[in-house]
Design an enzyme around this catalytic site. Structure first.
Site, PDB file in Angstrom:
ATOM      1  N   HIS A 297      70.646  10.939 103.247  1.00 54.61           N
ATOM      2  CA  HIS A 297      70.516  12.408 103.224  1.00 54.61           C
ATOM      3  C   HIS A 297      69.883  12.928 101.933  1.00 54.61           C
ATOM      4  O   HIS A 297      69.551  14.112 101.852  1.00 54.61           O
ATOM      5  CB  HIS A 297      71.882  13.080 103.402  1.00 54.61           C
ATOM      6  CG  HIS A 297      72.503  12.850 104.744  1.00 54.61           C
ATOM      7  ND1 HIS A 297      71.839  13.092 105.922  1.00 54.61           N
ATOM      8  CD2 HIS A 297      73.733  12.372 105.102  1.00 54.61           C
ATOM      9  CE1 HIS A 297      72.634  12.786 106.946  1.00 54.61           C
ATOM     10  NE2 HIS A 297      73.784  12.341 106.477  1.00 54.61           N
TER      11      HIS A 297
ATOM     12  N   HIS B 284      74.035  10.205 111.806  1.00 54.16           N
ATOM     13  CA  HIS B 284      73.408  11.426 111.290  1.00 54.16           C
ATOM     14  C   HIS B 284      71.916  11.178 111.059  1.00 54.16           C
ATOM     15  O   HIS B 284      71.522  10.064 110.693  1.00 54.16           O
ATOM     16  CB  HIS B 284      74.069  11.845 109.973  1.00 54.16           C
ATOM     17  CG  HIS B 284      75.550  12.063 110.090  1.00 54.16           C
ATOM     18  ND1 HIS B 284      76.480  11.110 109.735  1.00 54.16           N
ATOM     19  CD2 HIS B 284      76.244  13.139 110.548  1.00 54.16           C
ATOM     20  CE1 HIS B 284      77.696  11.593 109.965  1.00 54.16           C
ATOM     21  NE2 HIS B 284      77.577  12.812 110.457  1.00 54.16           N
TER      22      HIS B 284
HETATM   23 ZN   LIG Z   1      76.318   9.214 108.819  1.00 52.29          ZN
END
Ligand SMILES: [Zn+2]
Length: 309
Positions: free
Chosen positions: A125, A164
């Site tokens: 991320h 994610h």
């Molecule tokens: Zn994750």
């Protein structure tokens, strides 16, 4: 020649506070899995510190120095609602990048074909100018730049199967046609990006999966999208953002994969590595927050990764 494992005790010293799911017990559970008899012959090495210069090939030097400066002497320094620095975070984050860099150097020197970096914090991320979502530096992206700049690789692929979307990695390579980035992830979901329409300069392959997706649909989607696109790209080296939070037990997400599915996708990617890149494949731990499922998933993953040859 055997699979390399990079780890370091400092990964246990990054602690974002009581009850945080991205906790030191994750790496303790992974370490216990790696101590199993079936992995006793793997080549286990200490993850070195990445240099600021290496990390700054992805992040701005200002951001890297800022993160290091913000590491507190005691307590926590919050950098976003989910992400904090504690006194041990700087070393852990620099070694999490260093693990991937060292894995590339060793593999390019012919010491092995495959490596697993068992470090935290995770990285996918982290965008070039900001950390978020439990991530400080983008470990895999730092590794990709090291492979391109120091080892002159021209076509490098990243496959991210964390639940994610790897927004940080996508953002880093959005307009780099020589870097292929594929991600399967729950969607719509955190961090909000990852629609199939996000394709960069044709180098990005997003595979959004609806909440509740299980094994069969997952495998069908991967076989119909990421695998053929990866074969077509013909990478010289494959990186894996290996997150295990798409497991049915995971407390943070709602996909229904099982250990075997992580073994399955790993074996498919190992096959493609064998075909196109002399079996060169490097995996770095991302998410996975159920402390029972995580070590079992790592075992399933590594059992296939060691077959890279
Ligand atoms: Zn994750």
């Amino acid at each position: 020649m055997t699979t390399l494992i990079f780890s370091h005790k400092s990964a246990e010293n990054h602690d974002m506070g009581h009850g945080h799911p991205e906790c030191p017990n994750r790496i303790k559970a992974v370490t216990r899995a790696l101590e199993a008899d079936r992995f006793k012959n793997l080549d286990k090495r200490e993850a070195p510190l990445a240099t600021i210069e290496q990390i700054s090939r992805i992040h701005s030097q200002i951001y890297v120095e800022q993160i290091i400066d913000l590491v507190p002497q005691e307590g926590l320094h919050q950098i976003d609602p989910d992400t904090a620095l504690c006194p041990g975070s700087g070393e852990a984050a620099m070694r999490a990048c260093g693990a991937v860099v060292a894995a590339i150097d060793a593999i390019m020197a012919g010491e092995s074909n495959s490596a697993f970096c068992a470090m935290r914090p995770p990285g996918h991320h982290a965008e070039p100018s900001r950390g978020m979502g439990f991530c400080l530096f983008n470990n895999i992206a730092v590794g990709v730049q090291h492979a391109r700049i120091v080892h002159n690789l021209e076509r490098v692929a990243i496959v991210d199967f964390d639940v994610h979307h790897g927004n940080g990695t996508q953002s880093a390579f959005w307009s780099e046609e020589d870097v292929f980035f594929a991600s399967s992830h729950q969607y719509p979901f955190y961090p909000g990006t990852g629609s199939a329409k996000e394709t960069g300069v044709g180098n990005i392959c997003n595979v959004p999966l609806a909440e509740g997706t299980g094994s069969q649909h997952f495998r069908r989607k991967i076989e119909g999208t990421i695998l053929p696109a990866l074969e077509k790209f013909k990478p010289q080296l494959i990186f894996l953002s290996a997150g295990f939070d798409a497991h049915s037990r995971d407390p943070l997400a709602n996909l229904h994969l099982e250990e075997e599915d992580f073994g399955w996708i790993t074996s498919k990617l190992v096959d493609i590595a064998g075909e196109h890149c002399d079996a060169k494949i490097i995996s770095s731990l991302e998410g996975g927050y159920d402390l029972t499922a995580l070590p079992n998933c790592v075992t399933a993953h590594l059992t296939e990764l060691v077959k890279a040859m």
